[in-house]
Design a protein around this motif. Sequence first.
Motif, PDB file in Angstrom:
ATOM      1  N   ILE A 110       0.837  -1.205   0.000  1.00 26.76           N
ATOM      2  CA  ILE A 110       0.000   0.000   0.000  1.00 26.76           C
ATOM      3  C   ILE A 110       0.870   1.253   0.000  1.00 26.76           C
ATOM      4  N   GLY A 111       1.962   1.235   0.753  1.00 25.32           N
ATOM      5  CA  GLY A 111       2.860   2.385   0.786  1.00 25.32           C
ATOM      6  C   GLY A 111       3.526   2.641  -0.552  1.00 25.32           C
ATOM      7  N   PHE A 112       4.036   1.589  -1.186  1.00 24.20           N
ATOM      8  CA  PHE A 112       4.670   1.759  -2.499  1.00 24.20           C
ATOM      9  C   PHE A 112       3.649   2.136  -3.568  1.00 24.20           C
ATOM     10  N   ASP A 113       2.436   1.595  -3.468  1.00 29.82           N
ATOM     11  CA  ASP A 113       1.395   1.939  -4.432  1.00 29.82           C
ATOM     12  C   ASP A 113       1.004   3.406  -4.303  1.00 29.82           C
ATOM     13  N   SER A 114       0.948   3.928  -3.093  1.00 27.14           N
ATOM     14  CA  SER A 114       0.655   5.349  -2.901  1.00 27.14           C
ATOM     15  C   SER A 114       1.742   6.213  -3.517  1.00 27.14           C
ATOM     16  N   MET A 115       2.988   5.775  -3.397  1.00 30.79           N
ATOM     17  CA  MET A 115       4.087   6.519  -4.006  1.00 30.79           C
ATOM     18  C   MET A 115       3.959   6.514  -5.540  1.00 30.79           C
ATOM     19  N   LEU A 116       3.606   5.377  -6.111  1.00 30.60           N
ATOM     20  CA  LEU A 116       3.447   5.299  -7.563  1.00 30.60           C
ATOM     21  C   LEU A 116       2.278   6.149  -8.045  1.00 30.60           C
ATOM     22  N   VAL A 117       1.180   6.144  -7.298  1.00 28.02           N
ATOM     23  CA  VAL A 117       0.013   6.945  -7.677  1.00 28.02           C
ATOM     24  C   VAL A 117       0.354   8.432  -7.632  1.00 28.02           C
ATOM     25  N   ASP A 118       1.145   8.845  -6.643  1.00 31.98           N
ATOM     26  CA  ASP A 118       1.477  10.261  -6.504  1.00 31.98           C
ATOM     27  C   ASP A 118       2.509  10.736  -7.515  1.00 31.98           C
ATOM     28  N   LEU A 120       4.240   8.654 -10.224  1.00 30.22           N
ATOM     29  CA  LEU A 120       4.334   8.039 -11.556  1.00 30.22           C
ATOM     30  C   LEU A 120       2.955   7.695 -12.092  1.00 30.22           C
ATOM     31  N   HIS A 121       2.028   8.625 -12.012  1.00 31.76           N
ATOM     32  CA  HIS A 121       0.668   8.342 -12.452  1.00 31.76           C
ATOM     33  C   HIS A 121       0.618   8.173 -13.963  1.00 31.76           C
ATOM     34  N   GLY A 129       4.373   4.486 -15.732  1.00 33.01           N
ATOM     35  CA  GLY A 129       3.439   4.350 -14.616  1.00 33.01           C
ATOM     36  C   GLY A 129       2.782   2.987 -14.585  1.00 33.01           C
ATOM     37  N   ASN A 130       2.273   2.540 -15.735  1.00 33.03           N
ATOM     38  CA  ASN A 130       1.649   1.210 -15.797  1.00 33.03           C
ATOM     39  C   ASN A 130       2.670   0.102 -15.578  1.00 33.03           C
ATOM     40  N   PHE A 131       3.855   0.265 -16.137  1.00 34.89           N
ATOM     41  CA  PHE A 131       4.898  -0.750 -15.976  1.00 34.89           C
ATOM     42  C   PHE A 131       5.286  -0.911 -14.507  1.00 34.89           C
ATOM     43  N   MET A 132       5.480   0.207 -13.826  1.00 35.68           N
ATOM     44  CA  MET A 132       5.875   0.132 -12.414  1.00 35.68           C
ATOM     45  C   MET A 132       4.742  -0.402 -11.533  1.00 35.68           C
TER      46      MET A 132
END
Length: 167
Positions: A110-118, A120-121, A129-132
């Motif tokens: 959840i923490g890493f996903d929040s970082m990606l959403v913020d 690398l959207h 963004g999709n790859f990560m």
Amino acid sequence: MSASTLLHAPLSRTFASTAGCRVLRSLQVRHTASSSTQYVPGGPIYKGTVNDPTTFPPPSKMHGSNHWSFERLLAASLVPMTAAAFVTSGSSYPVLDGIFGVSLVMHSHIGFDSMLVDYLHPRKFPFLGNFMTWTLRTMTLGVLVGVYQFNTNDIGLTELIAKVWRA
């Protein structure tokens, strides 16, 4: 009067600029008449680009609150689970060991996903963004399989942490 004097006269510049503008306008009108969009003074507006306004979802009191509540509940439950895992041994309570391992992995996901959403959207970084995001999902699944294998075939997560703590 010489030709250079005639070209440098203010009247000829005005005539040249108005004639040039008329030619350019006629070219624009011909070009826009052949395309599907109509010419708008100030420039054309293209559909499907940055000129379109952002669409907002309809307002909802529950939008995002379930995710936020689950994240806070998971983070708060890690504190007593960590204490319970160290008070009891992992081999005595394998269910607690499994729940603790899955909770740690989900908290990290959840923490890493929040970082990606913020940062690398997909709107700004469509490929990366999709790859990560899919890389994170794959790695989380791999870590969950590894934690399961380690808890069932080896000493378990809490026993490992206790041995490292004593070493």
